[in-house]
Design a protein around this motif. Structure first.
Motif, PDB file in Angstrom:
ATOM      1  N   ASN A  56       0.827  -1.209   0.000  1.00 16.01           N
ATOM      2  CA  ASN A  56       0.000   0.000   0.000  1.00 16.01           C
ATOM      3  C   ASN A  56       0.860   1.258   0.000  1.00 16.01           C
ATOM      4  O   ASN A  56       1.951   1.275   0.567  1.00 16.01           O
ATOM      5  N   SER A  57       0.362   2.285  -0.636  1.00 16.37           N
ATOM      6  CA  SER A  57       1.062   3.569  -0.655  1.00 16.37           C
ATOM      7  C   SER A  57       0.086   4.640  -1.105  1.00 16.37           C
ATOM      8  O   SER A  57      -0.720   4.407  -2.013  1.00 16.37           O
ATOM      9  N   THR A  58       0.160   5.804  -0.478  1.00 17.65           N
ATOM     10  CA  THR A  58      -0.583   6.965  -0.976  1.00 17.65           C
ATOM     11  C   THR A  58       0.398   7.976  -1.558  1.00 17.65           C
ATOM     12  O   THR A  58       0.417   8.246  -2.754  1.00 17.65           O
ATOM     13  N   ARG A  59       1.264   8.535  -0.689  1.00 14.13           N
ATOM     14  CA  ARG A  59       2.177   9.614  -1.109  1.00 14.13           C
ATOM     15  C   ARG A  59       3.135   9.184  -2.209  1.00 14.13           C
ATOM     16  O   ARG A  59       3.267   9.869  -3.236  1.00 14.13           O
ATOM     17  N   THR A  60       3.834   8.077  -2.011  1.00 14.91           N
ATOM     18  CA  THR A  60       4.899   7.705  -2.953  1.00 14.91           C
ATOM     19  C   THR A  60       4.299   7.362  -4.313  1.00 14.91           C
ATOM     20  O   THR A  60       4.775   7.812  -5.358  1.00 14.91           O
ATOM     21  N   ARG A 109       7.833  -0.643  -5.331  1.00 20.78           N
ATOM     22  CA  ARG A 109       7.731  -0.800  -3.868  1.00 20.78           C
ATOM     23  C   ARG A 109       7.406  -2.264  -3.609  1.00 20.78           C
ATOM     24  O   ARG A 109       6.481  -2.822  -4.213  1.00 20.78           O
ATOM     25  N   HIS A 137      14.369   3.618   1.616  1.00 24.53           N
ATOM     26  CA  HIS A 137      13.317   4.409   0.960  1.00 24.53           C
ATOM     27  C   HIS A 137      14.015   5.692   0.482  1.00 24.53           C
ATOM     28  O   HIS A 137      13.822   6.785   1.042  1.00 24.53           O
ATOM     29  N   GLN A 140      12.155   9.056  -0.295  1.00 27.61           N
ATOM     30  CA  GLN A 140      11.651   9.745   0.903  1.00 27.61           C
ATOM     31  C   GLN A 140      12.774  10.548   1.556  1.00 27.61           C
ATOM     32  O   GLN A 140      12.589  11.712   1.936  1.00 27.61           O
ATOM     33  N   PRO A 264       7.104  11.473   7.738  1.00 29.65           N
ATOM     34  CA  PRO A 264       6.996  10.947   6.365  1.00 29.65           C
ATOM     35  C   PRO A 264       5.563  10.561   5.986  1.00 29.65           C
ATOM     36  O   PRO A 264       5.282  10.383   4.790  1.00 29.65           O
ATOM     37  N   GLY A 265       4.691  10.410   6.988  1.00 27.49           N
ATOM     38  CA  GLY A 265       3.333   9.951   6.734  1.00 27.49           C
ATOM     39  C   GLY A 265       3.337   8.437   6.461  1.00 27.49           C
ATOM     40  O   GLY A 265       4.371   7.888   6.117  1.00 27.49           O
ATOM     41  N   PRO A 266       2.187   7.779   6.587  1.00 22.39           N
ATOM     42  CA  PRO A 266       0.952   8.323   7.147  1.00 22.39           C
ATOM     43  C   PRO A 266       1.079   8.560   8.660  1.00 22.39           C
ATOM     44  O   PRO A 266       1.796   7.849   9.332  1.00 22.39           O
TER      45      PRO A 266
HETATM   46  N1   CP Z   1       5.960   8.192   3.185  1.00 22.28           N
HETATM   47  C1   CP Z   1       5.467   7.176   2.450  1.00 22.28           C
HETATM   48  O1   CP Z   1       6.221   6.345   1.893  1.00 22.28           O
HETATM   49  O2   CP Z   1       4.105   7.151   2.380  1.00 22.28           O
HETATM   50  P1   CP Z   1       3.249   6.104   1.543  1.00 22.28           P
HETATM   51  O3   CP Z   1       3.441   4.752   2.183  1.00 22.28           O
HETATM   52  O4   CP Z   1       1.830   6.589   1.601  1.00 22.28           O
HETATM   53  O5   CP Z   1       3.792   6.087   0.142  1.00 22.28           O
END
Ligand code: CP
Length: 312
Positions: A56-60, A109, A137, A140, A264-266
């Motif tokens: 899962n990933s949102t930002r990346t 990823r 990462h 990031q 870095p989130g989330p």
């Molecule tokens: N910071 C980061 O890698 O966020 P995601 O897992 O949402 O991509």
């Protein structure tokens, strides 16, 4: 056009400070593109990029897709759950079939450390690591360093604390590699059993007293408490963690000093960081997200670009 020493971006362990600075400086150039009414340049026209996300990933994921589109590349998003991996096809066959379709770059990823290196045995495309398990990462860490440079005007001598579950964090490891090379001072803080043994040998300081760390640091990068690890007993209680290591309103108020807050989130609001801090003036969390698009444009441009101009 400046050239990099490496064909791929697997991690920051083997990237030197000149190339890190080049990624950051080119990122600032692309930040200007993101401020234009039309946020698009033709630099990667005709290049085919596959975003290969097994986690899962949102930002990346979204920032890579936006970066690729803003550089005019052709983008394909691979979804592991909708693929023939579910019919038992292995990673090698999956990748080799996709590669046979003439791909220039794979952004991956994957939950396994070293998976990007393994991928390079199967294909000759450019590979960018978007997070490989508990290993690295790098994108990031580059966006974190770009955000620090934006805030402080430099990286050399800036005091950065990394707080939380260091031992399981690919964000921490890539930041340690990168910040050390750029001459920043790094201090790690968190529960002692979540700080790797002998990590001082990497040139970092350790202090498990968060109040002393706040007094020392110019910026704190607050890591996510990975709730998926809670069931494994790694962090016995969220309340206890918050009491000892949480970046709370009350704790910061006691220090009466300027400190930059990163994440870095989330985010787990109310666990590793209070909502009021995450949304407050000291936090640069959403600047990090914007810089994430710019620095990923920089990475793609420098790895895949040709002599073409960046702007029309
Ligand atoms: N910071 C980061 O890698 O966020 P995601 O897992 O949402 O991509």
């Amino acid at each position: 056009m400046p050239t990099l020493r490496n064909k791929h971006l697997m991690g920051l362990e083997h990237i030197d400070s000149d190339d890190i600075q080049l990624f950051i400086d080119t990122g600032f150039t692309f930040r200007e593109v993101l401020d234009r009414p039309i946020k698009k340049v033709p630099s990667l026209t005709g290049k085919n990029i596959v975003n290969f996300f097994f986690e899962n990933s949102t930002r990346t994921r979204i920032s890579f897709e936006l970066a690729e589109k803003r550089l005019s590349a052709d983008v394909t998003n691979f979804s592991a759950t909708l693929s023939s991996l579910n019919k038992g096809e292995g990673l090698k066959d999956t990748i080799q079939n996709i590669h046979a379709m003439k791909i220039d770059c794979i952004v991956m990823r994957h939950p396994s450390p070293g998976s990007c290196l393994q991928l390079s045995n199967y294909v000759d495309s450019i590979i960018i690591n978007a997070g490989d398990g508990m290993h690295e990462h790098p994108t990031q860490a580059l966006l974190d360093m770009m955000s620090l440079q934006e805030k402080f005007g430099r990286l050399k001598g800036v005091k950065i604390a990394i707080l939380g579950d260091i031992i399981h964090s690919r964000v921490a490891l890539s930041n340690i590699f990168g910040l050390n090379k750029m001459g920043a001072e790094v201090m790690l803080c968190g529960p002692p059993h979540l700080i790797p043994r002998n990590i001082e040998e990497m040139g970092v300081k350790i202090n498990t007293d968060i109040d002393e760390v706040i007094e020392w640091a110019d910026a704190i990068n607050v890591l996510r408490i990975q709730r998926e690890r809670m069931g494994l007993g790694i962090i016995p209680s969220i309340r206890e963690y918050r009491n000892y290591f949480g970046i709370t309103q009350e704790r910061l108020a006691n220090h009466k000093k300027e400190i930059v807050i990163m994440h870095p989130g989330p985010i787990n609001r109310g666990v590793e960081i209070d909502s009021s801090i995450a949304d407050g003036e000291q936090a640069i969390i959403l600047d990090q997200v914007l810089n994430g698009v710019a620095v990923r444009m920089s990475i793609l441009y420098l790895l895949l670009g040709t002599e073409e101009e960046m702007s029309t």
